[in-house]
Design a protein around this motif. Structure first.
Motif, PDB file in Angstrom:
ATOM      1  N   GLN A  53       0.988   5.160   0.347  1.00  0.00           N
ATOM      2  CA  GLN A  53       0.998   6.516   0.068  1.00  0.00           C
ATOM      3  C   GLN A  53       1.651   7.554  -0.689  1.00  0.00           C
ATOM      4  O   GLN A  53       2.273   7.639  -0.250  1.00  0.00           O
ATOM      5  CB  GLN A  53      -0.140   6.915   1.593  1.00  0.00           C
ATOM      6  CG  GLN A  53      -0.548   6.166   1.632  1.00  0.00           C
ATOM      7  CD  GLN A  53      -0.894   6.035   3.393  1.00  0.00           C
ATOM      8  OE1 GLN A  53      -0.498   6.319   4.140  1.00  0.00           O
ATOM      9  NE2 GLN A  53      -1.798   5.167   3.056  1.00  0.00           N
ATOM     10  N   ILE A  99      -3.445  12.853   3.225  1.00  0.00           N
ATOM     11  CA  ILE A  99      -2.662  11.985   2.263  1.00  0.00           C
ATOM     12  C   ILE A  99      -3.367  12.006   1.205  1.00  0.00           C
ATOM     13  O   ILE A  99      -4.752  12.721   0.510  1.00  0.00           O
ATOM     14  CB  ILE A  99      -3.932  10.549   2.380  1.00  0.00           C
ATOM     15  CG1 ILE A  99      -2.462  10.292   3.676  1.00  0.00           C
ATOM     16  CG2 ILE A  99      -3.031   9.543   1.041  1.00  0.00           C
ATOM     17  CD1 ILE A  99      -3.280   8.735   3.958  1.00  0.00           C
ATOM     18  N   ASN A 133      -2.428  10.477  -2.438  1.00  0.00           N
ATOM     19  CA  ASN A 133      -2.826   9.602  -3.427  1.00  0.00           C
ATOM     20  C   ASN A 133      -2.989   8.172  -2.876  1.00  0.00           C
ATOM     21  O   ASN A 133      -1.182   8.224  -1.260  1.00  0.00           O
ATOM     22  CB  ASN A 133      -2.329   9.607  -4.970  1.00  0.00           C
ATOM     23  CG  ASN A 133      -3.199  10.795  -6.062  1.00  0.00           C
ATOM     24  OD1 ASN A 133      -3.703  10.849  -5.652  1.00  0.00           O
ATOM     25  ND2 ASN A 133      -2.039  10.699  -6.762  1.00  0.00           N
ATOM     26  N   GLN A 134      -3.614   7.105  -2.935  1.00  0.00           N
ATOM     27  CA  GLN A 134      -3.580   5.992  -2.505  1.00  0.00           C
ATOM     28  C   GLN A 134      -3.279   5.235  -3.665  1.00  0.00           C
ATOM     29  O   GLN A 134      -4.399   4.992  -4.041  1.00  0.00           O
ATOM     30  CB  GLN A 134      -4.191   5.888  -1.252  1.00  0.00           C
ATOM     31  CG  GLN A 134      -3.713   4.610  -0.810  1.00  0.00           C
ATOM     32  CD  GLN A 134      -4.735   4.106   0.360  1.00  0.00           C
ATOM     33  OE1 GLN A 134      -5.115   5.545   0.924  1.00  0.00           O
ATOM     34  NE2 GLN A 134      -4.747   2.790   1.391  1.00  0.00           N
ATOM     35  N   LYS A 184       0.747  -1.037   0.457  1.00  0.00           N
ATOM     36  CA  LYS A 184      -0.097   0.137   0.105  1.00  0.00           C
ATOM     37  C   LYS A 184       0.908   1.013  -0.047  1.00  0.00           C
ATOM     38  O   LYS A 184       1.682   1.407   1.218  1.00  0.00           O
ATOM     39  CB  LYS A 184      -0.499  -0.258   1.351  1.00  0.00           C
ATOM     40  CG  LYS A 184      -1.697   1.268   1.412  1.00  0.00           C
ATOM     41  CD  LYS A 184      -2.583   1.143   2.668  1.00  0.00           C
ATOM     42  CE  LYS A 184      -3.952   2.019   2.674  1.00  0.00           C
ATOM     43  NZ  LYS A 184      -4.436   1.809   3.921  1.00  0.00           N
TER      44      LYS A 184
END
Length: 186
Positions: free
Chosen positions: A97, A106, A108-109, A95
């Motif tokens: 970020q 945040i 974008n992830q 994951k």
């Protein structure tokens, strides 16, 4: 002399020329003479062999990885290299970020999956190894990472997924006092 005359009659009836017969007799008699020492025929040259090697490829694209794994397998077999095993290791999930500049928010992830395939090659001759690796490296698709390494026990352990349900049941059994020993029928 009588034997030669009889041989001449046989040759005429069988329609074989004298030169053909002489050639046959000469070639048969030459088989008895060995021009080379015997040890040259019994052993070939000793080519060193590699221990089992794992050709490991990793990529974010599953389809490209599967096709290239098949290409490695076919190339090895076409070159006369023995492929012992092929396997897929479990997918590694990440994951990722990204943050907005100068903040902890945040922006974008991303969820990234890294797929891995292994082709195990055994008894690879030292004369074929550089050619095999050059061919694979020349055909390496974009975004695929290639690693060649010796096979070890950790590779064997990493290829299997743990059974979480089974480990949970074993932990519950241990919490209850462990397995009981039953008496056999007499």
């Amino acid at each position: 002399m009588f034997k030669l005359q009889a041989l001449g009659r046989v040759l005429r009836t069988a329609r074989i020329t004298q030169t053909e017969m002489v050639n046959v007799m000469f070639s048969r008699s030459m088989n008895k003479f060995i021009a080379e020492p015997e040890y040259l025929d019994t052993k070939g040259p000793q080519i060193p062999l590699y221990e089992p090697l794992n050709v490991q490829i990793k990529s974010y694209d599953f389809t490209v990885l599967e096709i290239f794994s098949g290409y490695i397998h076919k190339t090895a077999e076409n070159m006369g290299i023995e492929v012992d095993d092929c396997w897929a290791s479990p997918c590694q999930k990440y994951k990722v970020q990204t943050f907005k500049p100068f903040s902890t928010q945040i922006e974008n992830q991303y969820n990234l999956n890294i797929y891995e395939r292994n082709v195990q090659v055994v008894d690879l001759e030292a004369t074929k190894a550089p050619i095999f690796f050059h061919i694979i490296q020349a055909a390496l698709p974009e975004g695929v990472k290639l690693t060649v390494k010796l096979h070890d026990d950790m590779d064997e352990e990493n290829r299997y997924l743990p059974d979480l349900e089974l480990t949970q049941l074993k932990n519950e059994l241990d919490a209850l006092g462990g397995p009981t020993v039953s008496k056999g029928k007499r």
